[in-house]
Design a protein around this motif. Structure first.
Motif, PDB file in Angstrom:
ATOM      1  N   ALA A   1       0.828  -1.206   0.000  1.00  0.00           N
ATOM      2  CA  ALA A   1       0.000   0.000   0.000  1.00  0.00           C
ATOM      3  C   ALA A   1       0.865   1.259   0.000  1.00  0.00           C
ATOM      4  O   ALA A   1       0.565   2.238  -0.701  1.00  0.00           O
ATOM      5  CB  ALA A   1      -0.939  -0.008   1.208  1.00  0.00           C
TER       6      ALA A   1
ATOM      7  N   VAL B   1       0.871   4.310  -2.872  1.00  0.00           N
ATOM      8  CA  VAL B   1       0.628   5.723  -2.539  1.00  0.00           C
ATOM      9  C   VAL B   1       1.847   6.562  -2.914  1.00  0.00           C
ATOM     10  O   VAL B   1       1.719   7.678  -3.435  1.00  0.00           O
ATOM     11  CB  VAL B   1       0.285   5.885  -1.048  1.00  0.00           C
ATOM     12  CG1 VAL B   1       0.116   7.353  -0.683  1.00  0.00           C
ATOM     13  CG2 VAL B   1      -0.996   5.123  -0.713  1.00  0.00           C
TER      14      VAL B   1
ATOM     15  N   ALA C   1      -4.539   7.926   3.947  1.00  0.00           N
ATOM     16  CA  ALA C   1      -4.533   6.514   3.574  1.00  0.00           C
ATOM     17  C   ALA C   1      -4.400   5.591   4.776  1.00  0.00           C
ATOM     18  O   ALA C   1      -5.079   4.557   4.856  1.00  0.00           O
ATOM     19  CB  ALA C   1      -3.404   6.240   2.590  1.00  0.00           C
ATOM     20  N   PHE C   2      -3.530   5.952   5.722  1.00  0.00           N
ATOM     21  CA  PHE C   2      -3.155   4.993   6.750  1.00  0.00           C
ATOM     22  C   PHE C   2      -3.572   5.373   8.166  1.00  0.00           C
ATOM     23  O   PHE C   2      -3.461   4.561   9.079  1.00  0.00           O
ATOM     24  CB  PHE C   2      -1.647   4.769   6.704  1.00  0.00           C
ATOM     25  CG  PHE C   2      -1.169   4.324   5.350  1.00  0.00           C
ATOM     26  CD1 PHE C   2      -1.522   3.084   4.856  1.00  0.00           C
ATOM     27  CD2 PHE C   2      -0.388   5.153   4.564  1.00  0.00           C
ATOM     28  CE1 PHE C   2      -1.102   2.669   3.605  1.00  0.00           C
ATOM     29  CE2 PHE C   2       0.044   4.750   3.305  1.00  0.00           C
ATOM     30  CZ  PHE C   2      -0.313   3.498   2.822  1.00  0.00           C
TER      31      PHE C   2
ATOM     32  N   ARG D   1      -9.693   5.805   1.031  1.00  0.00           N
ATOM     33  CA  ARG D   1      -9.368   5.139  -0.231  1.00  0.00           C
ATOM     34  C   ARG D   1      -9.093   6.219  -1.285  1.00  0.00           C
ATOM     35  O   ARG D   1      -8.006   6.752  -1.341  1.00  0.00           O
ATOM     36  CB  ARG D   1     -10.510   4.224  -0.671  1.00  0.00           C
ATOM     37  CG  ARG D   1     -10.597   2.888   0.049  1.00  0.00           C
ATOM     38  CD  ARG D   1     -11.177   3.003   1.428  1.00  0.00           C
ATOM     39  NE  ARG D   1     -11.567   1.708   1.978  1.00  0.00           N
ATOM     40  CZ  ARG D   1     -11.967   1.523   3.222  1.00  0.00           C
ATOM     41  NH1 ARG D   1     -12.058   2.559   4.062  1.00  0.00           N
ATOM     42  NH2 ARG D   1     -12.287   0.319   3.655  1.00  0.00           N
TER      43      ARG D   1
ATOM     44  N   THR E   1      -7.517   9.666  -0.525  1.00  0.00           N
ATOM     45  CA  THR E   1      -6.060   9.787  -0.414  1.00  0.00           C
ATOM     46  C   THR E   1      -5.472  10.563  -1.581  1.00  0.00           C
ATOM     47  O   THR E   1      -4.441  11.244  -1.446  1.00  0.00           O
ATOM     48  CB  THR E   1      -5.436   8.378  -0.356  1.00  0.00           C
ATOM     49  OG1 THR E   1      -5.952   7.684   0.782  1.00  0.00           O
ATOM     50  CG2 THR E   1      -3.921   8.439  -0.272  1.00  0.00           C
TER      51      THR E   1
ATOM     52  N   THR F   1      -3.945   2.870  -7.250  1.00  0.00           N
ATOM     53  CA  THR F   1      -3.740   3.141  -5.826  1.00  0.00           C
ATOM     54  C   THR F   1      -5.033   2.962  -5.043  1.00  0.00           C
ATOM     55  O   THR F   1      -5.034   2.379  -3.949  1.00  0.00           O
ATOM     56  CB  THR F   1      -3.198   4.567  -5.632  1.00  0.00           C
ATOM     57  OG1 THR F   1      -1.973   4.712  -6.356  1.00  0.00           O
ATOM     58  CG2 THR F   1      -2.953   4.856  -4.158  1.00  0.00           C
ATOM     59  N   THR F   2      -6.134   3.452  -5.591  1.00  0.00           N
ATOM     60  CA  THR F   2      -7.421   3.305  -4.913  1.00  0.00           C
ATOM     61  C   THR F   2      -7.796   1.837  -4.764  1.00  0.00           C
ATOM     62  O   THR F   2      -8.269   1.401  -3.707  1.00  0.00           O
ATOM     63  CB  THR F   2      -8.525   4.049  -5.684  1.00  0.00           C
ATOM     64  OG1 THR F   2      -8.173   5.433  -5.781  1.00  0.00           O
ATOM     65  CG2 THR F   2      -9.865   3.923  -4.984  1.00  0.00           C
TER      66      THR F   2
ATOM     67  N   LEU G   1      -5.708   0.339  -1.988  1.00  0.00           N
ATOM     68  CA  LEU G   1      -6.149   0.769  -0.661  1.00  0.00           C
ATOM     69  C   LEU G   1      -7.468   0.121  -0.262  1.00  0.00           C
ATOM     70  O   LEU G   1      -7.694  -0.159   0.919  1.00  0.00           O
ATOM     71  CB  LEU G   1      -6.272   2.292  -0.621  1.00  0.00           C
ATOM     72  CG  LEU G   1      -4.945   3.056  -0.645  1.00  0.00           C
ATOM     73  CD1 LEU G   1      -5.199   4.560  -0.730  1.00  0.00           C
ATOM     74  CD2 LEU G   1      -4.097   2.727   0.582  1.00  0.00           C
TER      75      LEU G   1
ATOM     76  N   TYR H   1      -6.434  -3.116   0.996  1.00  0.00           N
ATOM     77  CA  TYR H   1      -5.697  -2.923   2.255  1.00  0.00           C
ATOM     78  C   TYR H   1      -6.651  -2.741   3.431  1.00  0.00           C
ATOM     79  O   TYR H   1      -6.403  -3.239   4.533  1.00  0.00           O
ATOM     80  CB  TYR H   1      -4.794  -1.701   2.099  1.00  0.00           C
ATOM     81  CG  TYR H   1      -4.018  -1.313   3.331  1.00  0.00           C
ATOM     82  CD1 TYR H   1      -2.837  -1.966   3.667  1.00  0.00           C
ATOM     83  CD2 TYR H   1      -4.459  -0.270   4.147  1.00  0.00           C
ATOM     84  CE1 TYR H   1      -2.111  -1.588   4.792  1.00  0.00           C
ATOM     85  CE2 TYR H   1      -3.738   0.112   5.268  1.00  0.00           C
ATOM     86  CZ  TYR H   1      -2.564  -0.552   5.586  1.00  0.00           C
ATOM     87  OH  TYR H   1      -1.850  -0.181   6.703  1.00  0.00           O
ATOM     88  N   HIS H   2      -7.744  -2.030   3.183  1.00  0.00           N
ATOM     89  CA  HIS H   2      -8.693  -1.738   4.253  1.00  0.00           C
ATOM     90  C   HIS H   2      -9.852  -2.747   4.307  1.00  0.00           C
ATOM     91  O   HIS H   2     -10.806  -2.532   5.049  1.00  0.00           O
ATOM     92  CB  HIS H   2      -9.268  -0.328   4.075  1.00  0.00           C
ATOM     93  CG  HIS H   2      -8.258   0.759   4.255  1.00  0.00           C
ATOM     94  ND1 HIS H   2      -7.516   0.897   5.396  1.00  0.00           N
ATOM     95  CD2 HIS H   2      -7.861   1.771   3.426  1.00  0.00           C
ATOM     96  CE1 HIS H   2      -6.698   1.954   5.271  1.00  0.00           C
ATOM     97  NE2 HIS H   2      -6.899   2.493   4.094  1.00  0.00           N
TER      98      HIS H   2
END
Length: 225
Positions: free
Chosen positions: A16, A20, A145-146, A151, A154, A188-189, A192, A195-196
């Motif tokens: 991730a 980003v 993002a973190f 999402r 970011t 990237t979206t 993420l 990731y989430h």
């Protein structure tokens, strides 16, 4: 802000962070529309790597946002000053001199802003202004993002900077950079979102399988754009 009860695996976090950072780097390449040549790119790369790399390290250390976000902001400020005013540092820390130089250069840029026409030289305060803009975008992207589980949100800080620079710049790489931004933004979206996702966070194999899918979707959208 993310609680400490769920902590992503190292591979998920690295993946991730790389995506980003790649988006932030595309934003940095957009400065080609306001600067002649490519002397700016190395400095911008340092800011991107330092910002997102330190953000990753602070997350792996499990520092709370109340500590990590100010620490990241201070670190990025240090990087900017170290890049452009290294001669004013003493024992690795800035003295009062870089702040005076920074203020003078930004005042000069403000006076030239209405009459300057792109491309301008990567010097005389324009370089520092560009670095500050990117550092802010990197900081906000990392936090969104973190630390805020964002999402697509970011992408907003870097996207705003990219559009602002594009509005002031010439036609150099206009289409190439716009396509790259859209494609990298979609990839990237997608990363993420995975990731989430929660359920798959601990599944490193699933995370790495999403990498080619995210890039493929980003490439398709970029070509369409």
């Amino acid at each position: 802000m993310r609680s400490g009860s769920i902590h992503p695996s190292l591979s998920n976090d690295v993946l991730a962070s790389l995506m980003v950072a790649a988006f932030s780097m595309v934003v940095a390449v957009g400065y080609a529309r306001v600067f002649s040549g490519w002397p700016f790119l190395g400095d911008m790369a340092v800011i991107v790597v330092a910002g997102h790399g330190l953000g990753l390290l602070l997350r792996r250390l499990r520092l709370t946002a109340w500590i990590a976000v100010p620490a990241l902001a201070l670190a990025l400020a240090w990087v900017v000053l170290a890049l452009y005013y290294p001669e004013t540092f003493s024992w690795g820390m800035p003295t009062s001199n870089p702040w005076t130089a920074l203020s003078d250069q930004l005042t000069s840029v403000r006076g030239e802003f209405r009459t300057a026409v792109a491309p301008v030289d990567y010097a005389g305060g324009w370089n520092v202004l560009a670095a500050i803009g990117l550092a802010v975008a990197v900081l906000l992207a990392d936090v969104f993002a973190f630390r805020a589980d964002a999402r697509a949100e970011t992408l907003v800080p870097g996207g705003v900077l990219f559009v602002f620079v594009g509005a002031l710049g010439d036609d150099r790489l206009r289409i190439v950079t716009a396509v790259a931004l859209v494609g990298m933004g979609v990839a990237t979206t997608a990363t993420l979102r995975g990731y989430h996702a929660g359920a798959d966070r601990s599944n490193a194999a699933a995370s790495w399988r999403r990498w080619p899918v995210a890039l493929a979707v980003g490439a398709v959208v970029a070509v369409a754009a």
